[in-house]
Design a protein around this motif. Structure first.
Motif, PDB file in Angstrom:
ATOM      1  N   GLN A 159     -44.262 -20.991 -38.883  1.00 23.93           N
ATOM      2  CA  GLN A 159     -43.704 -22.147 -39.572  1.00 23.93           C
ATOM      3  C   GLN A 159     -42.206 -22.222 -39.293  1.00 23.93           C
ATOM      4  OE1 GLN A 159     -45.685 -19.919 -41.694  1.00 23.93           O
ATOM      5  NE2 GLN A 159     -47.463 -21.133 -41.063  1.00 23.93           N
ATOM      6  N   ASP A 160     -41.640 -23.397 -39.502  1.00 25.46           N
ATOM      7  CA  ASP A 160     -40.201 -23.589 -39.339  1.00 25.46           C
ATOM      8  C   ASP A 160     -39.512 -23.066 -40.592  1.00 25.46           C
ATOM      9  OD1 ASP A 160     -37.575 -24.498 -39.090  1.00 25.46           O
ATOM     10  OD2 ASP A 160     -38.182 -26.329 -38.046  1.00 25.46           O
ATOM     11  N   GLU A 161     -39.086 -21.803 -40.558  1.00 24.00           N
ATOM     12  CA  GLU A 161     -38.513 -21.156 -41.738  1.00 24.00           C
ATOM     13  C   GLU A 161     -37.147 -21.744 -42.097  1.00 24.00           C
ATOM     14  OE1 GLU A 161     -38.573 -16.907 -41.289  1.00 24.00           O
ATOM     15  OE2 GLU A 161     -40.588 -16.929 -40.407  1.00 24.00           O
ATOM     16  N   GLN A 169     -36.209 -24.880 -41.729  1.00 22.18           N
ATOM     17  CA  GLN A 169     -36.431 -26.146 -42.423  1.00 22.18           C
ATOM     18  C   GLN A 169     -36.814 -25.908 -43.884  1.00 22.18           C
ATOM     19  OE1 GLN A 169     -36.558 -29.719 -41.458  1.00 22.18           O
ATOM     20  NE2 GLN A 169     -35.075 -28.907 -39.988  1.00 22.18           N
ATOM     21  N   ALA A 170     -37.587 -24.841 -44.139  1.00 24.54           N
ATOM     22  CA  ALA A 170     -37.965 -24.499 -45.517  1.00 24.54           C
ATOM     23  C   ALA A 170     -36.726 -24.137 -46.335  1.00 24.54           C
ATOM     24  CB  ALA A 170     -38.968 -23.349 -45.523  1.00 24.54           C
ATOM     25  N   ARG A 171     -35.823 -23.336 -45.731  1.00 23.15           N
ATOM     26  CA  ARG A 171     -34.589 -22.980 -46.431  1.00 23.15           C
ATOM     27  C   ARG A 171     -33.696 -24.195 -46.617  1.00 23.15           C
ATOM     28  NH1 ARG A 171     -34.845 -18.642 -42.788  1.00 23.15           N
ATOM     29  NH2 ARG A 171     -33.073 -19.453 -41.599  1.00 23.15           N
ATOM     30  N   LEU A 172     -33.719 -25.092 -45.633  1.00 30.95           N
ATOM     31  CA  LEU A 172     -32.918 -26.308 -45.730  1.00 30.95           C
ATOM     32  C   LEU A 172     -33.415 -27.191 -46.873  1.00 30.95           C
ATOM     33  CD1 LEU A 172     -30.721 -28.176 -44.667  1.00 30.95           C
ATOM     34  CD2 LEU A 172     -32.335 -28.992 -42.924  1.00 30.95           C
ATOM     35  N   ARG A 173     -34.748 -27.339 -47.009  1.00 34.20           N
ATOM     36  CA  ARG A 173     -35.304 -28.127 -48.108  1.00 34.20           C
ATOM     37  C   ARG A 173     -34.927 -27.511 -49.455  1.00 34.20           C
ATOM     38  NH1 ARG A 173     -38.994 -31.761 -45.987  1.00 34.20           N
ATOM     39  NH2 ARG A 173     -39.709 -31.213 -43.881  1.00 34.20           N
ATOM     40  N   GLU A 174     -34.981 -26.162 -49.516  1.00 35.24           N
ATOM     41  CA  GLU A 174     -34.627 -25.479 -50.756  1.00 35.24           C
ATOM     42  C   GLU A 174     -33.143 -25.684 -51.079  1.00 35.24           C
ATOM     43  OE1 GLU A 174     -34.724 -20.968 -52.726  1.00 35.24           O
ATOM     44  OE2 GLU A 174     -35.427 -21.301 -50.675  1.00 35.24           O
ATOM     45  N   ASP A 195     -43.113 -35.356 -36.073  1.00 37.11           N
ATOM     46  CA  ASP A 195     -41.755 -34.936 -36.421  1.00 37.11           C
ATOM     47  C   ASP A 195     -41.674 -34.662 -37.917  1.00 37.11           C
ATOM     48  OD1 ASP A 195     -39.088 -34.475 -36.738  1.00 37.11           O
ATOM     49  OD2 ASP A 195     -38.404 -36.435 -36.048  1.00 37.11           O
ATOM     50  N   ASN A 196     -41.621 -33.375 -38.279  1.00 39.78           N
ATOM     51  CA  ASN A 196     -41.527 -32.984 -39.689  1.00 39.78           C
ATOM     52  C   ASN A 196     -40.124 -32.526 -40.084  1.00 39.78           C
ATOM     53  OD1 ASN A 196     -44.222 -33.445 -40.434  1.00 39.78           O
ATOM     54  ND2 ASN A 196     -44.864 -31.523 -39.488  1.00 39.78           N
ATOM     55  N   ASP A 197     -39.170 -32.632 -39.143  1.00 42.97           N
ATOM     56  CA  ASP A 197     -37.817 -32.139 -39.420  1.00 42.97           C
ATOM     57  C   ASP A 197     -37.105 -33.005 -40.459  1.00 42.97           C
ATOM     58  OD1 ASP A 197     -38.228 -30.185 -37.599  1.00 42.97           O
ATOM     59  OD2 ASP A 197     -36.950 -31.037 -36.029  1.00 42.97           O
TER      60      ASP A 197
END
Length: 260
Positions: free
Chosen positions: A206-208, A210-215, A26-28
């Motif tokens: 990739q989970d794009e 999640q990347a935007r969420l981290r940013e 789980d990487n979310d």
């Protein structure tokens, strides 16, 4: 990685001790619930109304409500007593073709990893299944549930897939009518599929979001404002043939770029 379940694969008189390990990570990003005013975390307590106190995990037991407000208590020791030797093994019931198991029945996946000394018997089962493109249908008890399993051979090992039972599968909520199609519509759809077909490479995805969420989280930490990344309106293409034609043109261009 912690073992999720331990047992032995039972094939006739052959026993193969294995451990089952989760196949996914789980990487979310997970959010905590906070109080709107104080920004402090909301806590959930296990509370007994009768005793008027918080209850520790060690003081919680299993009870089945057989009548309104009446419970029969089952201890872990009693639950173990009703398990048979067969329940404690992953006992193979039969074998079947891989294609015969409908994907809708698959629930969770585990890596089956042989214990020391069981490698040869494990490899024998893996190769025998893979060479015939067959799977093993098995059962075992995990916790308080008897699980229906598929032992699925791969080039690297055996994946144990838990299955839903037939009575756990919901009926289709609405019958979808089989519409009559024009031959040119079907041909264009086939061309679109062909243009977009290439070997599946899991690493290419990739989970794009999640990347935007981290940013976005990083920007909020830095005190920056979150700006909308997509301001385009909805597509006005509603005609099926027009949509197919535009999609085909777009996929053709991308296919040519990818082939260059």
């Amino acid at each position: 990685m912690a073992v999720a379940h331990k047992g032995s694969i039972s094939m006739g008189l052959v026993l193969i001790p294995v451990g089952l390990y989760k196949t996914t990570i789980d990487n979310d990003i997970h959010f905590n619930q906070l109080c709107k005013d104080s920004k402090e975390r909301i806590q959930y307590k296990k509370y007994c109304r009768h005793c008027n106190k918080e209850v520790a995990s060690d003081d919680i037991i299993k009870g089945y409500e057989y009548e309104k407000g009446k419970y029969v208590v089952m201890t872990n020791e009693e639950l173990e007593k009703i398990k048979t030797k067969k329940d404690k093994t992953i006992h193979i019931i039969q074998f079947a073709r891989m294609s015969e198991v409908n994907m809708i029945y698959y629930e969770k996946d585990y890596y089956a990893v042989p214990e020391t000394g069981a490698e040869k018997a494990y490899e024998l089962l893996r190769q025998a299944l893979l060479s015939q493109r067959k799977v093993a249908i098995a059962k075992t008890v995990m916790g308080t549930n008897e699980k229906l399993l598929v032992l699925y051979p791969t080039k690297d090992g055996i994946i144990v897939k838990t299955l839903f039972y037939q009575d756990e599968i919901a009926a289709v909520p609405k019958n979808v009518p089989k519409m009559k199609l024009e031959e040119n519509e079907l041909n264009m759809a086939k061309m679109l599929i062909e243009n977009m077909t290439k070997p599946f490479e899991p690493a290419a995805f990739q989970d794009e979001y999640q990347a935007r969420l981290r940013e976005a989280i990083h920007k909020k930490i830095q005190g920056q404002e979150i700006v909308a990344v997509d301001t385009s309106g909805p597509s006005n293409v509603i005609d099926l043939m027009e949509a197919l034609q535009k999609s085909l043109e777009l996929s053709s261009g991308q296919h040519q770029i990818g082939s260059a």
